[in-house]
Design an enzyme around this catalytic site. Sequence first.
Site, PDB file in Angstrom:
ATOM      1  N   GLN B 183       0.824  -1.181   0.003  1.00  0.00           N
ATOM      2  CA  GLN B 183       0.028   0.118   0.108  1.00  0.00           C
ATOM      3  C   GLN B 183       0.823   1.105  -0.047  1.00  0.00           C
ATOM      4  OE1 GLN B 183      -3.927  -0.549  -0.046  1.00  0.00           O
ATOM      5  NE2 GLN B 183      -2.615  -2.205  -0.864  1.00  0.00           N
ATOM      6  N   ARG B 203      -4.645   3.631   4.909  1.00  0.00           N
ATOM      7  CA  ARG B 203      -3.937   4.283   3.918  1.00  0.00           C
ATOM      8  C   ARG B 203      -4.475   3.785   2.319  1.00  0.00           C
ATOM      9  NH1 ARG B 203       0.383   1.628   5.658  1.00  0.00           N
ATOM     10  NH2 ARG B 203       1.865   0.884   3.992  1.00  0.00           N
ATOM     11  N   ALA B 224     -12.060   1.879   4.778  1.00  0.00           N
ATOM     12  CA  ALA B 224     -10.924   1.091   3.951  1.00  0.00           C
ATOM     13  C   ALA B 224     -10.227   2.204   2.885  1.00  0.00           C
ATOM     14  CB  ALA B 224     -11.524   0.206   3.106  1.00  0.00           C
ATOM     15  N   HIS B 225      -9.072   1.549   2.539  1.00  0.00           N
ATOM     16  CA  HIS B 225      -8.323   2.334   1.585  1.00  0.00           C
ATOM     17  C   HIS B 225      -9.052   3.013   0.216  1.00  0.00           C
ATOM     18  CE1 HIS B 225      -7.177  -1.607  -0.632  1.00  0.00           C
ATOM     19  NE2 HIS B 225      -8.291  -1.619  -0.607  1.00  0.00           N
ATOM     20  N   ASN B 226      -8.481   4.228   0.268  1.00  0.00           N
ATOM     21  CA  ASN B 226      -8.911   4.885  -1.202  1.00  0.00           C
ATOM     22  C   ASN B 226     -10.745   5.531  -0.858  1.00  0.00           C
ATOM     23  OD1 ASN B 226      -6.688   3.128  -2.339  1.00  0.00           O
ATOM     24  ND2 ASN B 226      -6.582   5.113  -2.983  1.00  0.00           N
TER      25      ASN B 226
END
Lengths: 311, 311, 311
Positions: B183, B203, B224-226
């Site tokens: 990530q 991240r 969660a990511h994004n």
Amino acid sequence: MPKHKSFTLGELAKATNTEVVGNSDCHINNLSTIDNASEGSITFLTNKKYLHSLDNCMASAIVVSKEFKEDNRFNFLKSEDPYLTYAKLSKIFKYEEESLSPSIHESAVISELSSIGNNVHIGPNVFIGPNCSIKDNVFIHANCSIVKNVSISSNCLIHPGCVLGSDGFGFAPSQNGYVKIEQLGGLKIGKNVEIGANCSIDRGALDDTEIKDGVILDNLIHIAHNVILGEDSAIAASCAIAGSTKIGKNFRMGGLSGVLGHLEICDDVSVGAHTLITKDIQEPGDYVGIMPAQSHKNWAKSSVFIKKQGK
Amino acid sequence: MPKHKSFTLGELAKATNTEVVGNSDCHINNLSTIDNASEGSITFLTNKKYLHSLDNCMASAIVVSKEFKEDNRFNFLKSEDPYLTYAKLSKIFKYEEESLSPSIHESAVISELSSIGNNVHIGPNVFIGPNCSIKDNVFIHANCSIVKNVSISSNCLIHPGCVLGSDGFGFAPSQNGYVKIEQLGGLKIGKNVEIGANCSIDRGALDDTEIKDGVILDNLIHIAHNVILGEDSAIAASCAIAGSTKIGKNFRMGGLSGVLGHLEICDDVSVGAHTLITKDIQEPGDYVGIMPAQSHKNWAKSSVFIKKQGK
Amino acid sequence: MPKHKSFTLGELAKATNTEVVGNSDCHINNLSTIDNASEGSITFLTNKKYLHSLDNCMASAIVVSKEFKEDNRFNFLKSEDPYLTYAKLSKIFKYEEESLSPSIHESAVISELSSIGNNVHIGPNVFIGPNCSIKDNVFIHANCSIVKNVSISSNCLIHPGCVLGSDGFGFAPSQNGYVKIEQLGGLKIGKNVEIGANCSIDRGALDDTEIKDGVILDNLIHIAHNVILGEDSAIAASCAIAGSTKIGKNFRMGGLSGVLGHLEICDDVSVGAHTLITKDIQEPGDYVGIMPAQSHKNWAKSSVFIKKQGK
């Protein structure tokens, strides 16, 4: 693995207030499941469903109910309540790997404005902020944060990663975004309460959040500000109770369930897993709101049908 | 318990931009609920449902709406928005148990590759990894982990046990099991954001996860990511938002709810508790997907009926 | 932000076992999303849905499938599995901000009765209690608590705030309230397991809780005592699995879902998000139990209809 202790079956009968059928002098050195029992093991049968498992069981003794028809393959402890006897045996066979003497770890950070009782254990990296009162025989595991205005009564067990007494989620909407409502209340935890790993319980906005005596909470549970949770309630993992809800005694709730805020729930209510309670409950009993799981294909049909009713 | 401060009602009116009806010189030394008010208390009425509670109320003054028909039993502060006035009073009556001067606790571990602004508080046992930027007036409570590539803008409040900037859940299936996708992105948190206890925000995989200005998150929330979460959104406890979902401004979501990944949600959407959003939303409004809770017996019938529709 | 590395496209093809179409000498210095790519970027196309995004893409090279019809606007890496190639590239472009040498942070508290393998990283404020065994190449992030009787096999990655090996939720009801059942078992975690932030996994009551090789868990997941979770299972955030449930290989579960206790789930089962599994599953396949979300008005009608079926 833990070392084993050794007792005669007669000694265990005496300690658990049960009756030996078979050889009282039989040596028992561990407590085991039926499947993994071996010579020297004591195990227990609490569900007739597992009766056939005894066929291959190697245990030296088995805890059974008073009604159980014993044979001479095993020695038995006959008990009014085999599951409770198992609980008692678990305490007898518990192996303390390290010194039992409770201690306050040197890495714990404790406010000078808080008080700590006798025989209290505070694990590594615990933070205890101001205006807290930790009574006798409380055990606080590693990495917990006891933020502010928290009173924990005697004989409580707090598992790692818990956050107790954090700010309740209170904000007033305004033209310039949310305005925080400072949380001026406290959190009162009764006696003999156990709180699982990584739970969060907020302190009250003005009055206190209250967890009454004998409550048991599993892991990752959220309890909001000004909730009152009645005596001897038991809540499974990953549940959430919203703000200002008042719940009676002996409440039970399965995992992943919730109760909305500002509700009143009477004594002796049991809520299924993955269920949301949206209204007051005045009648004791079992409440369930699980959407049944199906194959993806069948669920799609049911789902379309449900939506059709809303049109 | 906290010490009390003392003000005249006139002073409080001035500080909160409200109007006194009654005795401006009346002394007020605490903010209280209607039920627990006593002489010297100021309380507030924001819901007509609680009007009858005033009958036994012992408060010296009450915050009410402009429309409220006052009588001479109490002194009043008349407000355009009594709940917002309550929020302002909560700040006035907040008692700081310990020095207000923000500080970085000596037990905090902070990467040399990260920067810390002015007037930042970092609590005990906080970890801040590399490439992080903590701006002015940020308050990070005990036992938080700010893992990597995290930027926290000014005036944010992070409650204990939060994990910010952890690896997103990204894996490519292969014949030899899952292969981790490193990530490489970051996490950007806007101004005036509050994040509750034990939350986790990952991240981004390549680009950044973004929490916009003015967002408020309750406890035990996963983002969660994004994910991009719009300005002034408010999310209740135990919710989860899956990866790459983009959410507009003023999003609100009740507890135990979720949004699937890779969705787009427009501005001004409100989601009920215990509800899952599975599709894009282009229309502002209220969305609910609660399976109604019933007695176990009734639920069983409804459940069989629902499954029948899938056959 | 991270510094960039630089490679030729030919070097990347060699490292990822892919084929260059275009200029092998093209310099690549970062991995990027299609939208944010610039000169020097390599990106990837795994979903035809995003094909049109290439129109404005500034990348120097794109990872595509073998079947992709390339043109001469870009350089390409043709791959059997573009998503897996992306995973490999993520490792190549990962920038290590701080020394890679694993280390045990001085603030970590580790029982003398536990053993730590080679090349193990233990972050700040980690607690490791007695009878634990941490094998080689395990990475434990900050603020984790590894309570007791936990074995972590090689190459595992544990994110911050996890509690592993905590007491299972075991109590026997009695006339004097709940009696705690001491949890005498352990927790065994296989190889190549990744556990997300703020998860909790309890150790067994008598036998062990087991997380098999290759399992990946997202954040805020609860796994109860004596669960057995099969190889290469993947569980999304905020799920809970209740006690003694045995789950086969390659189990997958969307976020906010759960499995009741004492169930058996066969291999290759996939469970949707926000779904509760209440029965054994003997057939591989997809199972879903989402209550569809609707506008509040439509939901109210559907909800009344569902309740009518229970009367």
